[in-house]
Write a protein that holds these residues in place. Structure first.
Motif, mmCIF file in Angstrom:
data_model
loop_
_atom_site.group_PDB
_atom_site.id
_atom_site.type_symbol
_atom_site.label_atom_id
_atom_site.label_comp_id
_atom_site.label_asym_id
_atom_site.label_seq_id
_atom_site.Cartn_x
_atom_site.Cartn_y
_atom_site.Cartn_z
ATOM 1 N N MET A 313 0.836 -1.194 0.000
ATOM 2 C CA MET A 313 0.000 0.000 0.000
ATOM 3 C C MET A 313 0.873 1.247 0.000
ATOM 4 N N THR A 314 0.406 2.275 -0.690
ATOM 5 C CA THR A 314 1.034 3.592 -0.630
ATOM 6 C C THR A 314 0.087 4.553 0.080
ATOM 7 N N ALA A 315 0.589 5.700 0.456
ATOM 8 C CA ALA A 315 -0.232 6.661 1.188
ATOM 9 C C ALA A 315 -1.426 7.120 0.367
ATOM 10 N N GLU A 316 -1.259 7.208 -0.958
ATOM 11 C CA GLU A 316 -2.325 7.713 -1.827
ATOM 12 C C GLU A 316 -3.185 6.592 -2.412
ATOM 13 N N TYR A 317 -2.854 5.329 -2.084
ATOM 14 C CA TYR A 317 -3.524 4.154 -2.683
ATOM 15 C C TYR A 317 -3.357 4.138 -4.199
ATOM 16 N N LEU A 318 -2.251 4.681 -4.657
ATOM 17 C CA LEU A 318 -1.938 4.699 -6.078
ATOM 18 C C LEU A 318 -0.608 3.994 -6.306
ATOM 19 N N PRO A 319 -0.472 3.274 -7.421
ATOM 20 C CA PRO A 319 0.823 2.676 -7.734
ATOM 21 C C PRO A 319 1.847 3.756 -8.055
ATOM 22 N N LYS A 320 3.095 3.403 -7.886
ATOM 23 C CA LYS A 320 4.193 4.332 -8.141
ATOM 24 C C LYS A 320 5.186 3.722 -9.125
ATOM 25 N N ILE A 321 5.765 4.575 -9.942
ATOM 26 C CA ILE A 321 6.948 4.228 -10.722
ATOM 27 C C ILE A 321 8.030 5.210 -10.315
ATOM 28 N N GLN A 322 9.140 4.701 -9.827
ATOM 29 C CA GLN A 322 10.245 5.547 -9.400
ATOM 30 C C GLN A 322 11.365 5.477 -10.427
ATOM 31 N N ASP A 323 11.821 6.649 -10.859
ATOM 32 C CA ASP A 323 12.943 6.746 -11.782
ATOM 33 C C ASP A 323 14.234 6.696 -10.961
ATOM 34 N N LEU A 324 15.005 5.641 -11.141
ATOM 35 C CA LEU A 324 16.242 5.452 -10.381
ATOM 36 C C LEU A 324 17.442 6.093 -11.052
ATOM 37 N N GLY A 325 17.213 6.721 -12.214
ATOM 38 C CA GLY A 325 18.315 7.308 -12.961
ATOM 39 C C GLY A 325 19.002 6.271 -13.829
ATOM 40 N N HIS A 369 10.599 8.697 -2.983
ATOM 41 C CA HIS A 369 9.350 8.244 -2.379
ATOM 42 C C HIS A 369 9.596 7.919 -0.915
ATOM 43 N N SER A 370 8.680 8.354 -0.054
ATOM 44 C CA SER A 370 8.760 7.990 1.360
ATOM 45 C C SER A 370 7.348 7.854 1.913
#
Length: 395
Positions: A313-325, A369-370
């Protein structure tokens, strides 16, 4: 390309990349589908758990509408892959039923139905009588029927994606945890106990089952646990009364439950909580009561199998894609909707890193992301599920 994680996201990415002719290597710390993918409820739903306007409130409106549109078509991709690659995973596309657990639940369903209809989703709002007839239980008070959706055997789908990816030329390795992830010049280097992979692009798709990797921190998530249990196959008479149309179901309760039939006619019913918790017995006893109240003719039926898994689960209940560079992406946080979104995100992330352009992903990537106090939130959710299951369905 190197991919870390052998669930829906990683396997979908590996399949797509291999189909494009890219040299692809995937490593999985356990077995393909052993995490949240294989322990999924098995509902291949359209969209996310959040209704469209709530998604728009968390994202810019156009971005929210685009995400809803893309994920509204996620079951199409799932069932197309199943058909094209001959994946034997008990696919049934007879829709799903989001059921009102109480009269108050209908208010939520009416709101969701209005929002889904406004964006063109072909959903139907069913009356109590219609829902009771479709479910075979008088404990539902109405439902939203979504014909775009369906059910699958979740672990078989994951293993089928793995087989399809290997048939397309991808190299996939089980029992190969990524112990270190580092830069090696212009490449990413992923170290496992069995060797090291160097590749110019990387996808990390470990979600709620991330293992410690030197050089890459796991994303902050709240792992919410969900358990399921299966009966022996129902009799032909019971199958004619219980879910005669074969829809998969879940309800509107804050501590939700789900139920569906498998190919052999077993009723699979589940709820929030972890079975290895000290309160695991409370969850099991609730399950017996819930089964008896939902389907009185099954009162006293013994469960032949039980299992549980983690939802990220995320705080927004939305999936995330994180750009790691350096042409690397990490996806996580499907918040209870892993099958469709995981399949779509895997394919689209593979497309993005192969093109070396991350501008056309289903959701804009973040660079950081945190989730503060994630551990305390996990305890909160488990305590809430335990208290609910201790007190509910006693009359």
């Amino acid at each position: 390309m190197v991919i870390v994680g052998g669930g829906y996201t990683g396997l979908s990415a590996a399949l797509f990349a291999a189909q494009q002719g890219a040299k692809t290597c995937l490593v999985e710390g356990s077995e393909f589908g052993a995490g949240g993918s294989g322990r999924n409820v098995g509902l291949s739903n359209a969209g996310l758990w959040l209704p469209p306007e709530d998604i728009n409130a968390r994202l810019e409106k156009a971005a929210g509408a685009r995400l809803s549109s893309i994920l509204g078509g996620a079951p199409d991709l799932v069932y197309q892959l199943i058909a094209h690659h001959g994946i034997a995973c008990e696919p049934v596309r007879n829709g799903t039923l989001h059921c009102a657990h109480a009269l108050a639940g209908m208010d939520d369903l009416k709101r969701r139905h209005a929002q889904l209809s406004a964006i063109g989703a072909p959903v139907l709002l069913l009356s109590r009588d219609e829902a009771v007839s479709r479910v075979g239980s008088d404990r539902v008070h109405g439902a939203i029927f979504d014909p775009r959706a369906g059910t699958i055997q979740p672990l078989a789908y994951a293993k089928g994606l793995a087989r399809a990816a290997m048939e397309q030329g991808a190299e996939l390795f089980e029992h190969s945890p990524a112990t270190a992830i580092t830069h090696c010049g212009k490449n990413w280097c992923v170290t496992t106990p069995k060797g090291r992979i160097s590749a110019p692009a990387m996808i990390v798709a470990t979600n709620a089952y991330a293992m410690p990797s030197k050089g890459l921190a796991s994303p902050d998530l709240v792992p919410v646990h969900y358990f399921q249990a299966a009966t022996a196959p129902l009799s032909p008479q019971q199958r004619r009364r219980i879910l005669p149309g074969g829809e998969g179901c879940w309800d509107t309760a804050m501590v939700m439950s789900s139920w569906r039939l498998d190919q052999e006619g077993r009723l699979i019913i589940g709820g929030m909580g972890r079975l290895d918790h000290p309160a695991g017995g409370i969850h099991r006893r609730w399950l017996d009561r819930k089964l008896a109240q939902m389907f009185p003719e099954l009162a006293g039926t013994k469960m032949t199998h039980a299992w549980f898994g983690r939802i990220a689960m995320t705080a927004e209940y939305l999936p995330k894609i994180q750009d790691l560079g350096q042409n690397a992406l990490m996806a996580f946080g499907y918040s209870g909707r892993g099958i469709g979104p995981g399949t779509v995100f895997g394919q689209e992330m593979a497309r993005a890193v192969l093109a070396q352009s991350h501008t056309d992903l289903p959701i804009a990537p973040v660079t950081e992301h945190s989730y503060p106090l994630a551990g305390l939130r996990e305890a909160y959710y488990e305590a809430g599920a335990t208290l609910t299951h201790l007190l509910k369905n006693r009359w």
